[in-house]
Design a protein around this motif. Sequence first.
Motif, PDB file in Angstrom:
ATOM      1  N   ARG A  91       0.834  -1.205   0.000  1.00 60.72           N
ATOM      2  CA  ARG A  91       0.000   0.000   0.000  1.00 60.72           C
ATOM      3  C   ARG A  91       0.867   1.253   0.000  1.00 60.72           C
ATOM      4  O   ARG A  91       1.914   1.304   0.650  1.00 60.72           O
ATOM      5  N   GLY A  92       0.420   2.267  -0.748  1.00 60.62           N
ATOM      6  CA  GLY A  92       1.130   3.555  -0.762  1.00 60.62           C
ATOM      7  C   GLY A  92       2.607   3.402  -1.067  1.00 60.62           C
ATOM      8  O   GLY A  92       3.001   2.720  -2.014  1.00 60.62           O
ATOM      9  N   ASN A  93       3.431   4.035  -0.235  1.00 57.27           N
ATOM     10  CA  ASN A  93       4.885   3.946  -0.425  1.00 57.27           C
ATOM     11  C   ASN A  93       5.515   2.985   0.583  1.00 57.27           C
ATOM     12  O   ASN A  93       6.619   3.206   1.077  1.00 57.27           O
ATOM     13  N   GLU A  94       4.802   1.909   0.846  1.00 57.65           N
ATOM     14  CA  GLU A  94       5.292   0.896   1.778  1.00 57.65           C
ATOM     15  C   GLU A  94       6.631   0.337   1.310  1.00 57.65           C
ATOM     16  O   GLU A  94       6.865   0.115   0.117  1.00 57.65           O
ATOM     17  N   GLY A  95       7.524   0.086   2.256  1.00 57.25           N
ATOM     18  CA  GLY A  95       8.841  -0.431   1.939  1.00 57.25           C
ATOM     19  C   GLY A  95       8.810  -1.884   1.513  1.00 57.25           C
ATOM     20  O   GLY A  95       7.820  -2.599   1.676  1.00 57.25           O
ATOM     21  N   LEU A  96       9.958  -2.334   0.967  1.00 57.97           N
ATOM     22  CA  LEU A  96      10.053  -3.661   0.383  1.00 57.97           C
ATOM     23  C   LEU A  96      10.996  -4.569   1.162  1.00 57.97           C
ATOM     24  O   LEU A  96      11.543  -5.524   0.611  1.00 57.97           O
ATOM     25  N   PHE A  97      11.175  -4.246   2.451  1.00 59.82           N
ATOM     26  CA  PHE A  97      11.959  -5.088   3.352  1.00 59.82           C
ATOM     27  C   PHE A  97      11.050  -5.531   4.497  1.00 59.82           C
ATOM     28  O   PHE A  97      10.409  -4.700   5.136  1.00 59.82           O
ATOM     29  N   ASP A  98      11.021  -6.820   4.738  1.00 59.88           N
ATOM     30  CA  ASP A  98      10.241  -7.367   5.841  1.00 59.88           C
ATOM     31  C   ASP A  98      11.133  -7.376   7.089  1.00 59.88           C
ATOM     32  O   ASP A  98      12.040  -8.207   7.207  1.00 59.88           O
ATOM     33  N   CYS A  99      10.881  -6.469   8.014  1.00 62.09           N
ATOM     34  CA  CYS A  99      11.668  -6.362   9.242  1.00 62.09           C
ATOM     35  C   CYS A  99      10.951  -6.976  10.434  1.00 62.09           C
ATOM     36  O   CYS A  99      11.255  -6.649  11.592  1.00 62.09           O
ATOM     37  N   GLY A 100      10.024  -7.874  10.159  1.00 64.69           N
ATOM     38  CA  GLY A 100       9.272  -8.504  11.233  1.00 64.69           C
ATOM     39  C   GLY A 100      10.138  -9.287  12.200  1.00 64.69           C
ATOM     40  O   GLY A 100       9.843  -9.369  13.387  1.00 64.69           O
ATOM     41  N   LYS A 101      11.225  -9.868  11.710  1.00 71.08           N
ATOM     42  CA  LYS A 101      12.116 -10.643  12.576  1.00 71.08           C
ATOM     43  C   LYS A 101      12.772  -9.750  13.615  1.00 71.08           C
ATOM     44  O   LYS A 101      12.893 -10.121  14.790  1.00 71.08           O
ATOM     45  N   ALA A 102      13.204  -8.552  13.204  1.00 71.32           N
ATOM     46  CA  ALA A 102      13.811  -7.610  14.158  1.00 71.32           C
ATOM     47  C   ALA A 102      12.811  -7.185  15.216  1.00 71.32           C
ATOM     48  O   ALA A 102      13.169  -6.995  16.385  1.00 71.32           O
ATOM     49  N   LYS A 103      11.552  -7.040  14.833  1.00 71.61           N
ATOM     50  CA  LYS A 103      10.517  -6.674  15.800  1.00 71.61           C
ATOM     51  C   LYS A 103      10.262  -7.824  16.774  1.00 71.61           C
ATOM     52  O   LYS A 103      10.162  -7.613  17.989  1.00 71.61           O
ATOM     53  N   ARG A 104      10.176  -9.055  16.245  1.00 67.44           N
ATOM     54  CA  ARG A 104       9.860 -10.205  17.093  1.00 67.44           C
ATOM     55  C   ARG A 104      10.995 -10.530  18.071  1.00 67.44           C
ATOM     56  O   ARG A 104      10.757 -10.811  19.239  1.00 67.44           O
ATOM     57  N   MET A 105      12.219 -10.512  17.596  1.00 70.07           N
ATOM     58  CA  MET A 105      13.339 -11.001  18.397  1.00 70.07           C
ATOM     59  C   MET A 105      14.082  -9.905  19.151  1.00 70.07           C
ATOM     60  O   MET A 105      14.656 -10.156  20.209  1.00 70.07           O
ATOM     61  N   LEU A 106      14.085  -8.692  18.599  1.00 72.72           N
ATOM     62  CA  LEU A 106      14.815  -7.593  19.240  1.00 72.72           C
ATOM     63  C   LEU A 106      13.899  -6.526  19.820  1.00 72.72           C
ATOM     64  O   LEU A 106      14.334  -5.703  20.632  1.00 72.72           O
ATOM     65  N   GLY A 107      12.657  -6.492  19.378  1.00 75.12           N
ATOM     66  CA  GLY A 107      11.769  -5.407  19.792  1.00 75.12           C
ATOM     67  C   GLY A 107      12.073  -4.112  19.077  1.00 75.12           C
ATOM     68  O   GLY A 107      11.762  -3.035  19.585  1.00 75.12           O
ATOM     69  N   TRP A 108      12.650  -4.209  17.849  1.00 79.66           N
ATOM     70  CA  TRP A 108      13.062  -3.008  17.103  1.00 79.66           C
ATOM     71  C   TRP A 108      12.015  -2.636  16.065  1.00 79.66           C
ATOM     72  O   TRP A 108      11.477  -3.487  15.365  1.00 79.66           O
ATOM     73  N   GLU A 109      11.759  -1.336  15.977  1.00 77.51           N
ATOM     74  CA  GLU A 109      10.913  -0.789  14.915  1.00 77.51           C
ATOM     75  C   GLU A 109      11.439   0.575  14.508  1.00 77.51           C
ATOM     76  O   GLU A 109      12.105   1.260  15.289  1.00 77.51           O
ATOM     77  N   GLU A 110      11.151   0.975  13.291  1.00 79.93           N
ATOM     78  CA  GLU A 110      11.467   2.311  12.795  1.00 79.93           C
ATOM     79  C   GLU A 110      10.164   2.934  12.299  1.00 79.93           C
ATOM     80  O   GLU A 110       9.232   2.222  11.898  1.00 79.93           O
ATOM     81  N   TYR A 111      10.097   4.249  12.365  1.00 74.21           N
ATOM     82  CA  TYR A 111       8.909   4.923  11.833  1.00 74.21           C
ATOM     83  C   TYR A 111       9.157   5.259  10.366  1.00 74.21           C
ATOM     84  O   TYR A 111      10.273   5.185   9.870  1.00 74.21           O
TER      85      TYR A 111
END
Length: 344
Positions: free
Chosen positions: A318-338
Amino acid sequence: MVYNPSNPSKSLPTPDYTPDVTPASSPVQATFDISLIIGITGSAGLVGTDLVHLALRQGHTVLAMDIVSPEDDENVKLPKDLEDYAKSRYTYKQISSLDYEGYKTACKSARCNALVHLAMIPNGADVDGRFGIGKPQYEVHNSNVAMSCNTLSIAAELGINRVVLASSVNAVGMLFSHRPTFDYLPIDEKHPCRPEDAYSMSKYFCELQSDSYVRRYPSLRVASLRFHGVVRESNVSRKSLDELAGSWKDLWGWVSSPAVSRACLLGLTSSTRCFPEGTHETFFIVAPTICQQTSTLDLLDEYYAEIIKENRLKKSIRGNEGLFDCGKAKRMLGWEEYGFWYEE
């Protein structure tokens, strides 16, 4: 392209990572609620400087290491707010990560119990003419591979069990490739690696080194963070990123320096329940939106039409959504970027 072991020239395999369920082999607490003594190489660079400041603000002690003279680089000096209360927890050493004995001695003297390796040599003008600061291909490869191996060897020798290595999205084969090949999008850490240049190869090889070291040293935990092009905090705005535009070869991505610094610390401090000892994991560290304020699907249709035509999109974009799946960083490290979502 599926990796074919009988024809390795076609594709390099994604490293065979140790399973996430590997049990911890030495007693460590599940979360770090104590301060660490962190050795940081490349500490005078953009990410290194931000990481040093963040680590000090969070109560950690820092051994900063870089090749620049402390008299010649303002990044070595602490800002006033940190100078007042964190000076006793900060030491700078002018050391190259290629100097094994000097590097090891500094870490041992500081009693480091964590390492973040950021130092690197970029591609030179023969491959990347953007900045004019890189080196020839043989030097880029040999130096970067040696520095990451030195870091892992020193960690093993000194019993340092928490290591973060700066990898790159280019380990997959992107910005410096003639034409990147993507099996599917958004891309995740399971995607095969197909580097073509010395810098990208060196980042891929640092991940292979990490696999080897956690097999031999089961108390070691290594996070290889695949950063995208890092943007200085002062340039992180909708307008500035749109002007930056990004490159079709690396999927128009970006990430802010503060977000990268947070990822580095999380790579050290995240819970062993989610990221146990005896494991090495790679993580994409990329913002959730592309640089441009335009439709990602329109860009894909222009540059990677085969991805759309062959139904190789893993999800709706959708829109200008990025093309990298960073779900692993969120699940294992608790990392997110805006991100900065496209406003039509």
